[in-house]
Design a protein around this motif. Structure first.
Motif, PDB file in Angstrom:
ATOM      1  N   THR A 101       1.737   0.392  -0.502  1.00  0.00           N
ATOM      2  CA  THR A 101       2.857  -0.489  -0.158  1.00  0.00           C
ATOM      3  C   THR A 101       3.872  -0.546  -1.290  1.00  0.00           C
ATOM      4  O   THR A 101       5.088  -0.491  -1.050  1.00  0.00           O
ATOM      5  CB  THR A 101       2.349  -1.903   0.171  1.00  0.00           C
ATOM      6  N   ALA A 102       3.384  -0.643  -2.519  1.00  0.00           N
ATOM      7  CA  ALA A 102       4.292  -0.691  -3.666  1.00  0.00           C
ATOM      8  C   ALA A 102       5.084   0.605  -3.791  1.00  0.00           C
ATOM      9  O   ALA A 102       6.302   0.594  -3.992  1.00  0.00           O
ATOM     10  CB  ALA A 102       3.498  -0.960  -4.949  1.00  0.00           C
ATOM     11  N   ALA A 159       7.765   0.808  -1.042  1.00  0.00           N
ATOM     12  CA  ALA A 159       8.935  -0.035  -1.309  1.00  0.00           C
ATOM     13  C   ALA A 159       9.875   0.624  -2.319  1.00  0.00           C
ATOM     14  O   ALA A 159      11.101   0.607  -2.151  1.00  0.00           O
ATOM     15  CB  ALA A 159       8.483  -1.403  -1.826  1.00  0.00           C
ATOM     16  N   SER A 169       1.582 -10.099  -6.941  1.00  0.00           N
ATOM     17  CA  SER A 169       0.209  -9.713  -6.591  1.00  0.00           C
ATOM     18  C   SER A 169      -0.175  -8.427  -7.319  1.00  0.00           C
ATOM     19  O   SER A 169       0.689  -7.632  -7.705  1.00  0.00           O
ATOM     20  CB  SER A 169       0.075  -9.503  -5.082  1.00  0.00           C
ATOM     21  N   VAL A 216       0.894  -5.271  -5.021  1.00  0.00           N
ATOM     22  CA  VAL A 216       2.272  -5.037  -4.578  1.00  0.00           C
ATOM     23  C   VAL A 216       3.280  -5.412  -5.666  1.00  0.00           C
ATOM     24  O   VAL A 216       3.972  -4.553  -6.212  1.00  0.00           O
ATOM     25  CB  VAL A 216       2.594  -5.801  -3.268  1.00  0.00           C
ATOM     26  N   ILE A 222       5.039  -2.720  -8.307  1.00  0.00           N
ATOM     27  CA  ILE A 222       6.469  -2.443  -8.118  1.00  0.00           C
ATOM     28  C   ILE A 222       7.209  -2.618  -9.439  1.00  0.00           C
ATOM     29  O   ILE A 222       8.057  -1.802  -9.814  1.00  0.00           O
ATOM     30  CB  ILE A 222       7.077  -3.362  -7.037  1.00  0.00           C
ATOM     31  N   ALA A 238       7.639  -9.997  -1.693  1.00  0.00           N
ATOM     32  CA  ALA A 238       6.309  -9.795  -1.105  1.00  0.00           C
ATOM     33  C   ALA A 238       5.458 -11.017  -1.425  1.00  0.00           C
ATOM     34  O   ALA A 238       4.691 -11.024  -2.386  1.00  0.00           O
ATOM     35  CB  ALA A 238       5.662  -8.533  -1.666  1.00  0.00           C
ATOM     36  N   ILE A 285       9.024  -6.942   2.062  1.00  0.00           N
ATOM     37  CA  ILE A 285       7.687  -6.381   2.233  1.00  0.00           C
ATOM     38  C   ILE A 285       6.783  -7.345   3.013  1.00  0.00           C
ATOM     39  O   ILE A 285       5.695  -6.990   3.434  1.00  0.00           O
ATOM     40  CB  ILE A 285       7.085  -6.041   0.847  1.00  0.00           C
ATOM     41  N   THR A 339       4.848   2.962   4.310  1.00  0.00           N
ATOM     42  CA  THR A 339       3.535   2.736   3.704  1.00  0.00           C
ATOM     43  C   THR A 339       2.499   3.696   4.289  1.00  0.00           C
ATOM     44  O   THR A 339       1.697   4.289   3.550  1.00  0.00           O
ATOM     45  CB  THR A 339       3.085   1.273   3.920  1.00  0.00           C
TER      46      THR A 339
END
Length: 292
Positions: free
Chosen positions: A141-142, A145, A167, A170, A174, A208, A229, A265
């Motif tokens: 996911t990171a 993005a 988190s 994520v 990032i 996110a 996100i 993703t």
């Protein structure tokens, strides 16, 4: 100003085309990429993810096997399953579907997956490598993005970036990924006193957190890129963490939810699958050459 809507599906399609070519090349060499998905219990949400992953994996030439274990399985038993998959050269990537039963901590399973088969990029070594700007198998996911931001006509070097949410899988990755690209990064979280002060100063904002409507148009610099996100269910609809209506009137670019970060993703997951397969192929080749 009306923001340009970022088409995550188009970005994902471009990435998937590269995966198809790489998967075919590996298959020709006897290393057809193969993923195994692990889910526990009867979880409808996980089943939806599994179906989507299977469909997109097979379309890209990546074999996909879904395994579901009863909710009564113990952590020790599941760790044993992962040990078997780690040792099986026919398995190139392992996906841990969430949520998991309360007696099975997800971090324990993520640590049990061999780093070379960690296609989700969740193993502590995969997360830690980002600090050294080593993006071999980054958290999907990171990475997705950041890939979306890189697709925009913005000079990333020196870009002022605000990440809302910190988190481990994520927000923090990032921030490190963007620093590795030369951006100046501010990270906001639940203890940040005035999030809007930081977000309004940024050329790009990532959010996110898991709170619908958290970011509003008055929190953005006009023309900024907004990468949303968040995934939340509100009145039967899927929405992000940004108030889309107000933000789209201020931002220069904005990701829709759904259709923004989500498709990219999955594309990153498949990209990781072929990369992991290639890394394992090279690992085994080097090991047997040394043995010979």
């Amino acid at each position: 100003m009306t923001a340009t809507v970022i088409d995550g599906k188009a970005i994902a399609a471009r990435m998937a085309a590269e995966v198809v070519a790489e998967a075919a090349e590996l298959a020709q060499a006897g290393w057809a990429p193969r993923l195994v998905s692990i889910s526990v219990g009867d979880v409808a949400a996980a089943e939806l993810y599994v179906r989507n992953q299977r469909r997109q994996a097979e379309a890209a030439g990546v074999d996909f096997e879904a395994r579901n274990y009863p909710e009564t399985i113990s952590l020790e038993q599941l760790t044993g399953v992962l040990a078997g998959l780690n040792a099986d050269p026919r398995v190139n990537g392992i996906i841990i579907q969430r949520p998991l039963p309360a007696h099975i901590p997800v971090k324990s399973l993520q640590k049990a997956v061999h780093p070379l088969k960690d296609v989700e990029g969740m193993h502590p070594s995969s997360i830690g490598n980002i600090v050294y700007n080593d993006l071999a198998l980054g958290p999907c996911t990171a990475v997705a993005a950041v890939e979306i931001l890189k697709s925009l006509p913005l000079r990333v070097e020196g870009l002022d970036v605000c990440v809302i949410g910190h988190s481990e899988i994520v927000g923090k990755p990032i921030a490190f990924l963007m620093m590795g690209l030369g951006a100046t990064v501010t990270v906001c979280h639940h203890m940040t006193r005035q999030v809007a002060v930081h977000s309004r100063a940024a050329d790009a904002v990532f959010v996110a957190v898991g709170k619908p409507g958290l970011v509003t148009g008055n929190m953005l610099k006009p023309g900024a890129a907004l990468i949303d996100i968040g995934i939340n269910r509100v009145d039967g609809r899927t929405v992000g963490d940004a108030d889309y209506e107000s933000c789209s009137q201020v931002a220069g670019w904005i990701t829709p939810v759904p259709g923004g970060v989500g498709p990219v993703t999955v594309a990153v997951l498949l990209k990781n699958a072929v990369l992991a397969t290639r890394m394992q192929k090279d690992h085994y080749s080097a090991a047997f050459q040394a043995a010979g």
